[in-house]
Design an enzyme around this catalytic site. Structure first.
Site, PDB file in Angstrom:
ATOM      1  N   GLU A 442      39.495  43.949  40.612  1.00  0.00           N
ATOM      2  CA  GLU A 442      39.076  45.312  41.220  1.00  0.00           C
ATOM      3  C   GLU A 442      37.661  45.634  40.949  1.00  0.00           C
ATOM      4  O   GLU A 442      37.575  46.699  41.024  1.00  0.00           O
ATOM      5  CB  GLU A 442      40.098  46.399  41.131  1.00  0.00           C
ATOM      6  CG  GLU A 442      41.426  46.231  41.895  1.00  0.00           C
ATOM      7  CD  GLU A 442      41.156  46.116  43.518  1.00  0.00           C
ATOM      8  OE1 GLU A 442      40.372  46.705  43.994  1.00  0.00           O
ATOM      9  OE2 GLU A 442      42.196  45.610  44.002  1.00  0.00           O
ATOM     10  N   GLY A 443      36.823  44.831  40.444  1.00  0.00           N
ATOM     11  CA  GLY A 443      35.558  45.086  40.165  1.00  0.00           C
ATOM     12  C   GLY A 443      35.572  45.305  38.705  1.00  0.00           C
ATOM     13  O   GLY A 443      36.095  46.108  38.105  1.00  0.00           O
TER      14      GLY A 443
END
Length: 592
Positions: A442-443
């Site tokens: 998610e980053g």
């Protein structure tokens, strides 16, 4: 591994005594009739039973069994089948889904507590309903009426599950260079072709159909992220009644063999002219996907919180039982050959660090959840605007700080176990392995830090920081002369000054040094995290004093621990931020 017990009393304390979320709900017509304090308590009581009795007992065996791939088919651990079916039948897959399509429609401040329990019980299992929840939200916000009517009821019921297909073999964060193509067909659908990797739940045997949300580019797409569109691509096509018809041209090429979350299927997905439908507007796919990223990134942060809570419970039980060495004379148990680990100062340091991070993190996730609720449901335009700004600013902190401190907490737990924390039979090492991924997907947390400092703070010329600083300063002004917390309030006030000061400094220095932001972004994010936790710990301490309950005395003691042992970390962070890019860019590439 100790039996998991959901921290229900602490959750109730946060919701009703610290943040008074029920008062918010009553001001929001969409929630007022369906949600109050008693309803919230009943929901979380049932959620605790689900986490404790249905999910947690399977975690260790599921990790050992893992997932298997054979000729494109993926099998999950045996115990997951009954657990997921029971979860779906209880309505827990659609906890945040729109009630119009069969969901519970819970506010985020409440669903965050459920998510934490599920993550403490078993992160790998939680990902199957978790990704489905993200797909539901995206489709509900951006899908056509036809797509919503067909897919949302089945996703919310847990009959089908969902995925998000972003990453490709040649690109991770840089989505602007994706190669997956979408070619229009005569019937209004699209033919999707390309390969996606690291797709959580991309293939499995829990349900009969999987709904993929896929980022791809149309033939006339402009270059970069402005040319990305979003498509819904099901594993199986279905008729108007939802009966499955033919297999779509989407397949699982392989699964990843990972450090942790062994029971979660992480797949390479091949789309070979698969039939799909556009979600939202052409070339606006990334914007559509990012509307739910604030929720998803908080959800990933909660994974770090969940493992930290489980780690604390495990390590505390072990420290109380394990006898090793002697403490100071005043603490010796002369009726035993050795004292428990609790007599040792370093063991207490690690346990209390875990406790302070976990309870502080739970307060932080609830606080951010409350801002998300206000941004979505508030009727007052100014309340909604401020909440939007707070969400934009705090989302990367929630993702990165919760997972960074989550890993620290699981490692502290492992250290308390000593050698037993390194071997598989005690289960502690699984928590370290499982929580590690939350800092990456998610980053990555480095990307979250760049988002915070580069896009949110510097990109807004400090404007997005204003609502946070105003909130913190108003709290200090109101409580500056509090009879119990004068010293801590002064410490918090100085920390707020430091945060504001280095923010202004970065704004100035970034104008002349292009490397300044990326050199200090992680330290800056951590600084903001510690300052926010200091604010939240004082809120909790004051609420605990007002309530006057004996069990809450530990809350007051933990607040003091946080200020004397953890808050001082900000001084090193400030010094590192002020140093900017010095020390990093004197090296030539061949000198590394």
């Amino acid at each position: 591994m100790a039996d998991y017990r959901a921290p229900r009393s602490d959750m109730d304390f946060l919701l009703h005594d610290v943040f008074q979320v029920a008062d918010d709900w009553q001001q929001m017509p969409a929630l007022a009739e369906m949600m109050d304090a008693d309803t919230a308590t009943a929901i979380l009581d049932e959620a605790a039973k689900v986490a404790e009795n249905l999910v947690a007992p399977n975690s260790r065996a599921a990790d050992e069994e893992g997932v298997t791939w054979e000729q494109g088919a993926v099998s999950v651990p045996k115990a997951y089948h009954g657990a997921f079916k029971a979860l779906a039948e209880g309505g827990w897959v659609g906890v945040t889904a729109n009630p119009d399509f069969g969901g519970m429609g819970l506010p985020k401040s409440l669903s965050a507590q459920y998510e934490e329990m599920l993550c403490s019980a078993d992160i790998a299992f939680s990902l199957y309903p978790g990704l489905t929840s993200g797909a539901i939200m995206t489709l509900d916000l951006h899908g056509s009426d036809e797509l919503k009517a067909h897919y949302l009821p089945r996703l919310a019921a847990g009959e089908w599950t969902g995925t998000m297909c972003l990453t490709e073999p040649h690109t991770g964060t840089d989505l602007g260079i994706i190669r997956t193509k979408a070619v229009p067909a005569d019937d209004g659908s699209y033919q999707i072709s390309g390969t996606k990797i690291f797709i959580t739940g991309g293939e499995h045997d829990l349900v009969e159909n999987i709904v993929h949300l896929v980022l791809a580019k149309l033939p006339d797409a402009p270059a970069g992220t402005k040319g990305i569109s979003l498509f819904l691509v099901p594993k199986f096509l279905s008729d108007e009644q939802g009966n499955l018809t033919e297999r779509n041209a989407v397949s699982c090429g392989s699964i990843e063999h990972k450090m942790g979350i062994h029971a979660s299927a992480t797949c390479v997905m091949n789309f070979d002219g698969a039939k799909g439908w556009l979600v939202g507007e052409p070339h606006k796919g990334l914007k559509a996907m990012f509307t739910m990223m604030n929720y998803e990134r908080l959800g990933v942060g909660i994974q770090g919180l969940g493992t930290a809570e489980r780690s604390y419970q495990n390590a505390l039980e072990y420290a109380k039982d394990r006898r090793q060495g002697r403490g100071a004379k005043a603490t010796q148990d002369h009726n035993a050959e050795a004292d428990t680990l609790l007599v040792h100062g370093d063991i207490r340091r690690m346990l209390l660090t875990m406790k302070a991070f976990t309870e502080g993190g739970r307060a932080f996730s609830t606080w951010v959840g409350q801002q998300l609720d206000r941004a979505k449901y508030a009727q007052d335009a100014e309340v909604q605007r401020r909440a939007d700004a707070m969400v934009a600013l705090l989302t990367p902190v929630a993702k990165a700080f919760l997972t960074d401190t989550g890993l620290e907490s699981t490692i502290h737990g492992q250290q308390i176990f000593g050698g037993h924390g390194y071997v598989r039979e005690w289960g502690q090492e699984q928590l370290v392995r499982d929580t590690r991924i939350a800092q990456i997907y998610e980053g990555t947390n480095g990307i979250q830090a760049l988002d915070l400092l580069g896009r949110k703070v510097v990109g807004s010329q400090g404007q997005l920081l204003t609502p946070l600083l105003e909130t913190l300063r108003a709290f200090v002004a109101e409580n500056r002369n509090h009879k119990t917390w004068v010293t801590e309030m002064a410490t918090l006030a100085a920390a707020i000054d430091s945060l504001e000061g280095v923010s202004k400094d970065v704004l100035q220095k970034a104008a002349t040094d292009e490397n300044w932001i990326n050199s200090v972004a992680v330290e800056y994010l951590h600084l903001m995290g510690y300052v926010c936790y200091g604010y939240l710990w004082l809120r909790m301490a004051i609420a605990a004093e007002a309530k006057g309950s004996t069990p809450l005395q530990t809350k007051i003691k933990t607040a003091r621990f946080y200020f004397v042992k953890l808050m001082p970390r900000i001084h090193g962070l400030v010094a590192a931020i002020q140093a900017g890019s010095r020390g990093l860019f004197e090296f030539e590439d061949d000198e590394f």
